[in-house]
Design a protein around this motif. Structure first.
Motif, PDB file in Angstrom:
ATOM      1  N   THR A   1      25.019  -4.865 -30.056  1.00 45.85           N
ATOM      2  CA  THR A   1      25.405  -3.640 -30.753  1.00 45.85           C
ATOM      3  C   THR A   1      26.576  -2.996 -30.025  1.00 45.85           C
ATOM      4  N   ILE A   2      27.208  -2.047 -30.697  1.00 44.44           N
ATOM      5  CA  ILE A   2      28.241  -1.235 -30.061  1.00 44.44           C
ATOM      6  C   ILE A   2      27.575   0.002 -29.465  1.00 44.44           C
ATOM      7  N   PRO A   3      28.251   0.685 -28.547  1.00 42.99           N
ATOM      8  CA  PRO A   3      27.669   1.909 -27.991  1.00 42.99           C
ATOM      9  C   PRO A   3      27.357   2.915 -29.106  1.00 42.99           C
ATOM     10  N   GLU A   4      26.226   3.545 -28.997  1.00 41.90           N
ATOM     11  CA  GLU A   4      25.799   4.577 -29.941  1.00 41.90           C
ATOM     12  C   GLU A   4      25.696   4.090 -31.389  1.00 41.90           C
ATOM     13  N   CYS A   5      25.377   2.823 -31.565  1.00 36.62           N
ATOM     14  CA  CYS A   5      25.181   2.280 -32.911  1.00 36.62           C
ATOM     15  C   CYS A   5      24.012   3.014 -33.568  1.00 36.62           C
ATOM     16  N   PRO A   6      24.223   3.597 -34.755  1.00 32.10           N
ATOM     17  CA  PRO A   6      23.138   4.331 -35.400  1.00 32.10           C
ATOM     18  C   PRO A   6      22.000   3.440 -35.889  1.00 32.10           C
ATOM     19  N   HIS A   7      22.220   2.122 -35.898  1.00 28.45           N
ATOM     20  CA  HIS A   7      21.211   1.193 -36.405  1.00 28.45           C
ATOM     21  C   HIS A   7      20.575   0.355 -35.303  1.00 28.45           C
ATOM     22  N   ALA A   8      20.910   0.629 -34.040  1.00 28.34           N
ATOM     23  CA  ALA A   8      20.439  -0.201 -32.931  1.00 28.34           C
ATOM     24  C   ALA A   8      18.917  -0.225 -32.827  1.00 28.34           C
ATOM     25  N   ALA A   9      18.276   0.929 -32.893  1.00 30.68           N
ATOM     26  CA  ALA A   9      16.811   0.973 -32.744  1.00 30.68           C
ATOM     27  C   ALA A   9      16.124   0.226 -33.887  1.00 30.68           C
ATOM     28  N   ALA A  10      16.574   0.459 -35.103  1.00 34.07           N
ATOM     29  CA  ALA A  10      15.978  -0.225 -36.256  1.00 34.07           C
ATOM     30  C   ALA A  10      16.244  -1.725 -36.184  1.00 34.07           C
ATOM     31  N   ALA A  11      17.437  -2.114 -35.736  1.00 30.24           N
ATOM     32  CA  ALA A  11      17.779  -3.534 -35.610  1.00 30.24           C
ATOM     33  C   ALA A  11      16.899  -4.195 -34.562  1.00 30.24           C
ATOM     34  N   GLN A  12      16.653  -3.517 -33.461  1.00 29.83           N
ATOM     35  CA  GLN A  12      15.809  -4.079 -32.409  1.00 29.83           C
ATOM     36  C   GLN A  12      14.380  -4.277 -32.907  1.00 29.83           C
TER      37      GLN A  12
END
Length: 102
Positions: A7-18
């Motif tokens: 992910t990129i820094p501060e990706c708004p979808h990072a938590a959901a993607a993980q």
């Protein structure tokens, strides 16, 4: 075998993607993944990173993309229109296809 979420820094979808990736991996009988934050164009180019989030197995993108690597958001196709994450079944299928090719 290595499973990586990029992910990129501060990706708004990072938590959901993980959460999505961990679930899909668990359903495929795989435990563990690494979450990498890509924060430079140079790193994006060296990793073949085509946007955030990117799901990889053994360093290979589960949804290969055309174009140049970039620090940007990524869009995944879906039957009801583009989305910021693939659906669980598409991700599971991509993981299974990658495992068959090993």
């Amino acid at each position: 075998m290595g499973a990586e979420l990029l992910t990129i820094p501060e990706c708004p979808h990072a938590a959901a993607a993980q959460q999505l990736f961990e679930r899909a991996l668990r359903l495929a009988g795989i435990s563990g993944m690494v979450h990498l934050v890509v924060d430079s164009e140079e790193e994006a180019a060296s990793l073949g990173f085509h946007g955030s989030p990117t799901f990889q197995i053994d360093g290979q993108d589960l949804f290969p993309a055309l174009g140049d690597p970039a620090l940007s958001c990524r869009i995944y196709p879906a039957p009801d229109g583009p989305r910021s994450l693939p659906d669980l079944e598409s991700l599971r299928t991509a993981i299974q296809e990658k495992l068959k090719g090993r």
